[in-house]
Design an enzyme around this catalytic site. Structure first.
Site, PDB file in Angstrom:
ATOM      1  N   SER A   1       0.834  -1.203   0.000  1.00  0.00           N
ATOM      2  CA  SER A   1       0.000   0.000   0.000  1.00  0.00           C
ATOM      3  C   SER A   1       0.870   1.255   0.000  1.00  0.00           C
ATOM      4  O   SER A   1       1.696   1.430  -0.877  1.00  0.00           O
ATOM      5  CB  SER A   1      -0.974  -0.047   1.179  1.00  0.00           C
TER       6      SER A   1
ATOM      7  N   GLU B   1      -8.930  -4.515  -6.736  1.00  0.00           N
ATOM      8  CA  GLU B   1      -8.433  -3.337  -6.019  1.00  0.00           C
ATOM      9  C   GLU B   1      -8.727  -2.025  -6.731  1.00  0.00           C
ATOM     10  O   GLU B   1      -8.614  -1.926  -7.958  1.00  0.00           O
ATOM     11  CB  GLU B   1      -6.914  -3.442  -5.836  1.00  0.00           C
TER      12      GLU B   1
ATOM     13  N   HIS C   1      -7.483  -5.350  -1.441  1.00  0.00           N
ATOM     14  CA  HIS C   1      -6.283  -4.651  -1.009  1.00  0.00           C
ATOM     15  C   HIS C   1      -5.481  -5.432   0.032  1.00  0.00           C
ATOM     16  O   HIS C   1      -5.993  -5.791   1.093  1.00  0.00           O
ATOM     17  CB  HIS C   1      -6.703  -3.298  -0.440  1.00  0.00           C
TER      18      HIS C   1
END
Length: 295
Positions: free
Chosen positions: A141, A235, A265
């Site tokens: 991320s 995602e 995610h």
């Protein structure tokens, strides 16, 4: 360090964010450590954190080290929250995993996280005298974007580069302009355009989102080592992953994109209960072994 000028000062974290950070640490700190792995404070590092290493009766250290940069939108997450995940990565790859607690926004805006990641990498090369060919940088991320930013700033500062980088569910363009923020909005139950926009404002605090170290998908990536990007097909950051790989390939970097259908995610964090997370960990381990043993 060749990083942009830091904003003059950050701002205190709001109460809700302080509480959220504490809750995440409390919940994830209770997840069991992988069997046969020892987790200890990161001794001597300029940035605090944790080290996950295979417990060895002969005390022989692992040849390979993974510098792992946690996610959390540059405003949440910690080494404590990631210690169980780091221990499972250690068990799978047979490598030491270094988890630094880089500084978070809003108290420490961009580029504080980049500064801290660079400081830890310098320490690994200089004080610990690690062979960069035995080091892999990884992150998820925001930590995935930070992983590529670390490669860029290391290159620009003339440091030897690691064997490769593993980039998971990358938030790599803080303009949040990817079409999949909308097309995958109902599929991704973990991240969203609203969350990304708020996190970007919190981290940048007026800095240009096009800054290469904030949005490495917009950067010149020439001269970087191999980059492997893993992303879920569901995602909202799917376009960020594609853009990053396109930028790397355009720059002549050995870049690969691994899209996992039906995954949202950072599904990797669902270890050990999710078989897909275990499979993703195997994919990471295979890359680490290939890169570090072929050096």
């Amino acid at each position: 360090m060749n990083t942009p000028d830091r904003p003059r000062e950050g701002s205190p974290a709001p109460d809700w964010l302080v509480e959220r950070r504490a809750l995440i640490d409390q919940q994830l700190a209770g997840v069991p450590i992988a069997e046969g792995v020892v987790v200890e404070p990161l001794s001597g590092s300029p940035v605090p954190g944790l080290s996950c290493a295979v417990e060895r009766s002969d005390a022989a250290p692992s040849r390979t080290t993974i510098l792992y940069l946690h996610g959390g939108g540059y405003r949440m997450g910690s080494a404590l929250a990631y210690r169980a995940y780091g221990s499972r990565l250690t068990a799978a790859a047979g490598a030491e995993v270094v988890l630094p607690d880089y500084r978070l926004a809003p108290e420490h805006p961009f580029p504080a996280a980049v500064d801290d990641a660079l400081a830890v990498y310098r320490w690994m090369l200089d004080d610990r005298a690690l062979d960069p060919r035995s080091v892999v940088i990884a992150g998820d991320s925001a930590g995935a974007g930070l992983t590529v930013a670390l490669l860029i700033v290391s290159r620009d500062n003339g440091l030897p580069l690691p064997a490769g980088a593993i980039v998971i569910s990358p938030w790599s363009d803080l303009s949040n302009a990817g079409a999949t923020f909308e097309t995958n909005a109902e599929l991704d139950q973990v991240f969203s355009l609203a969350a990304a926009s708020e996190a970007a404002d919190t981290y940048l605090q007026g800095a240009d989102p096009a800054e290469p170290l904030a949005s490495p998908a917009r950067a010149d990536l020439s001269g970087l080592p191999a980059i492997h990007v893993m992303v879920g097909g569901n995602e909202v950051l799917l376009d960020d992953a594609r853009s990053l790989v396109d930028a790397a390939l355009t720059a002549g970097v050995d870049a690969t994109l691994s899209v996992h259908p039906g995954r949202s995610h950072v599904w990797h964090l669902n270890m050990p209960v999710d078989d897909a997370a275990a499979s993703a960990m195997d994919e990471i381990s295979a890359l680490v072994h290939r890169w570090t043993t072929s050096a």
